[in-house]
Scaffold this motif. Structure first.
Motif, mmCIF file in Angstrom:
data_model
loop_
_atom_site.group_PDB
_atom_site.id
_atom_site.type_symbol
_atom_site.label_atom_id
_atom_site.label_comp_id
_atom_site.label_asym_id
_atom_site.label_seq_id
_atom_site.Cartn_x
_atom_site.Cartn_y
_atom_site.Cartn_z
ATOM 1 N N ASN A 2 -1.832 6.363 3.161
ATOM 2 C CA ASN A 2 -1.777 6.400 1.381
ATOM 3 C C ASN A 2 -2.954 7.313 0.637
ATOM 4 O O ASN A 2 -3.297 6.953 -0.199
ATOM 5 N N THR B 249 0.949 -1.306 0.000
ATOM 6 C CA THR B 249 -0.164 0.198 0.282
ATOM 7 C C THR B 249 0.540 1.260 0.120
ATOM 8 O O THR B 249 0.384 2.025 -0.672
ATOM 9 N N ILE C 136 -5.978 1.586 -7.423
ATOM 10 C CA ILE C 136 -5.375 3.200 -7.548
ATOM 11 C C ILE C 136 -5.885 3.924 -8.098
ATOM 12 O O ILE C 136 -7.314 3.417 -9.175
ATOM 13 N N VAL D 28 -5.517 11.651 -4.948
ATOM 14 C CA VAL D 28 -5.628 9.818 -5.252
ATOM 15 C C VAL D 28 -6.189 8.938 -3.629
ATOM 16 O O VAL D 28 -5.726 8.973 -3.211
ATOM 17 N N THR E 141 2.508 6.951 -7.321
ATOM 18 C CA THR E 141 1.680 6.910 -7.611
ATOM 19 C C THR E 141 1.846 9.412 -6.500
ATOM 20 O O THR E 141 1.421 9.728 -8.356
ATOM 21 N N ALA F 201 1.962 1.812 -3.460
ATOM 22 C CA ALA F 201 1.465 2.173 -4.392
ATOM 23 C C ALA F 201 1.654 4.096 -3.654
ATOM 24 O O ALA F 201 1.610 4.426 -5.011
ATOM 25 N N ALA F 202 1.474 4.179 -2.691
ATOM 26 C CA ALA F 202 1.600 5.575 -2.539
ATOM 27 C C ALA F 202 2.399 6.925 -3.153
ATOM 28 O O ALA F 202 2.653 7.543 -3.841
ATOM 29 N N ILE G 66 -5.726 4.841 -2.321
ATOM 30 C CA ILE G 66 -5.551 3.247 -2.562
ATOM 31 C C ILE G 66 -6.543 2.746 -1.919
ATOM 32 O O ILE G 66 -6.514 2.459 -0.479
#
Length: 308
Positions: free
Chosen positions: A169, A145, A201, A181, A152, A148-149, A183
């Motif tokens: 996130n 997680t 996402i 954003v 992005t 991904a943050a 997530i």
């Protein structure tokens, strides 16, 4: 994208190249080359036939093939113009045994965020879910997680948006911390091993500001519309790098965090934690200095508190 078709596309990008030359290079028939060229045209690639051979004159603006073209990460992209939820589709694919598949959509009609909250997903955004099969125990999945943050946030900063991460996130923009954003990570596994992880996402990219809640913003509102295919590639490539080196995730996350050093209130299953956020520990645990000493929070709803 099918491997031979990918190689045909790469050959066209280096064109002009004749059909016979491309067939010889790829060790396929001329008829096969023609079929792949036609399939690429149907996918939105502008392939021109000239006297000196085929030439790639243009690529589609968005979609699975557009993202896969030039993607330096081992993902197959399944694209939908509209879908209920990319996470729902990714979970179904995971249940069928899929791995390293990205479900990508221009629009979602039934998306949700953390705590089953509704998530607005109009046309023009980047809505994607990544199916992974990591060799991790379930307790370490939160690092995906955070990865991904990071991926992005770095990608949107590259296009000019001054974004930061609120633990764990949420990617936020500006002093008023509008959300850019969201997530959502889901997983299935046993006590000691993960079967699959789906990292969803949701990015408000080329979306009109009036199509998202007042508490949210879009890339379009901040800096104007961007190349969504290129932006998606950047996110996927960086995420792939980070998942391959989990120890690199937290330093990158700290560099982008807006939570550390702030006074926070975190709603957890065990009650409310209030204090200063002082650190994040692997795989994503927030350390909060409270009046009663340091407390560690592995999950919760974090709120940044204004100075008194």
């Amino acid at each position: 994208m099918q491997e031979t078709r990918r190689r045909v596309l790469e050959g066209l990008a280096d064109g002009p190249v004749s059909g016979p030359d491309l067939a010889d290079r790829l060790e396929v028939s001329r008829a096969a080359v023609w079929k792949h060229v036609e399939a690429l045209r149907e996918a939105g690639f502008a392939v021109e036939s000239r006297d000196d051979g085929y030439v790639l004159a243009g690529v589609p603006e968005f979609g699975g093939a557009a993202v896969e073209f030039g993607l330096d990460a081992p993902f197959e992209v399944e694209f939908h113009d509209s879908i209920g939820s990319t996470n729902d589709r990714a979970r179904a694919l995971a249940g069928e045994g899929a791995a390293d598949v990205v479900v990508l959509a221009d629009e979602q009609t039934g998306a949700r965020g953390r705590l089953d909250r509704a998530w607005s997903s109009p046309s023009g955004g980047v809505w994607l879910s990544i199916v992974c099969r990591p060799d991790l125990p379930p307790a370490q999945v939160p690092v995906y997680t955070l990865a991904a943050a990071v991926a992005t946030t770095e990608a949107v900063r590259e296009v000019g948006v001054d974004a930061g991460i609120k633990w764990p996130n949420d990617v936020l923009v500006g002093d008023d911390e509008k959300k850019l954003v969201g997530i959502l990570t889901e997983m299935e596994g046993e006590a000691d091993r993960v079967s699959w992880v789906v990292v969803g996402i949701g990015l408000n990219a080329n979306v009109d500001a009036d199509e998202v809640p007042e508490t949210a913003t879009t890339i379009g509102e901040q800096v104007g519309d961007v190349d969504r295919a290129d932006l998606t590639r950047r996110i996927l490539e960086r995420f792939d790098e980070l998942r391959a080196d989990p120890e690199s995730v937290l330093p990158a996350w700290r560099d982008l965090a807006t939570t550390l050093g702030r006074r926070v209130r975190v709603e957890t299953p065990g009650g409310e934690v209030v204090g200063e956020a002082v650190d994040v520990e692997f795989p994503g645990t927030l350390v909060v200095a409270t009046d009663d000493g340091e407390k560690r929070v592995s999950a919760g709803d974090c709120e940044h508190l204004r100075p008194a």
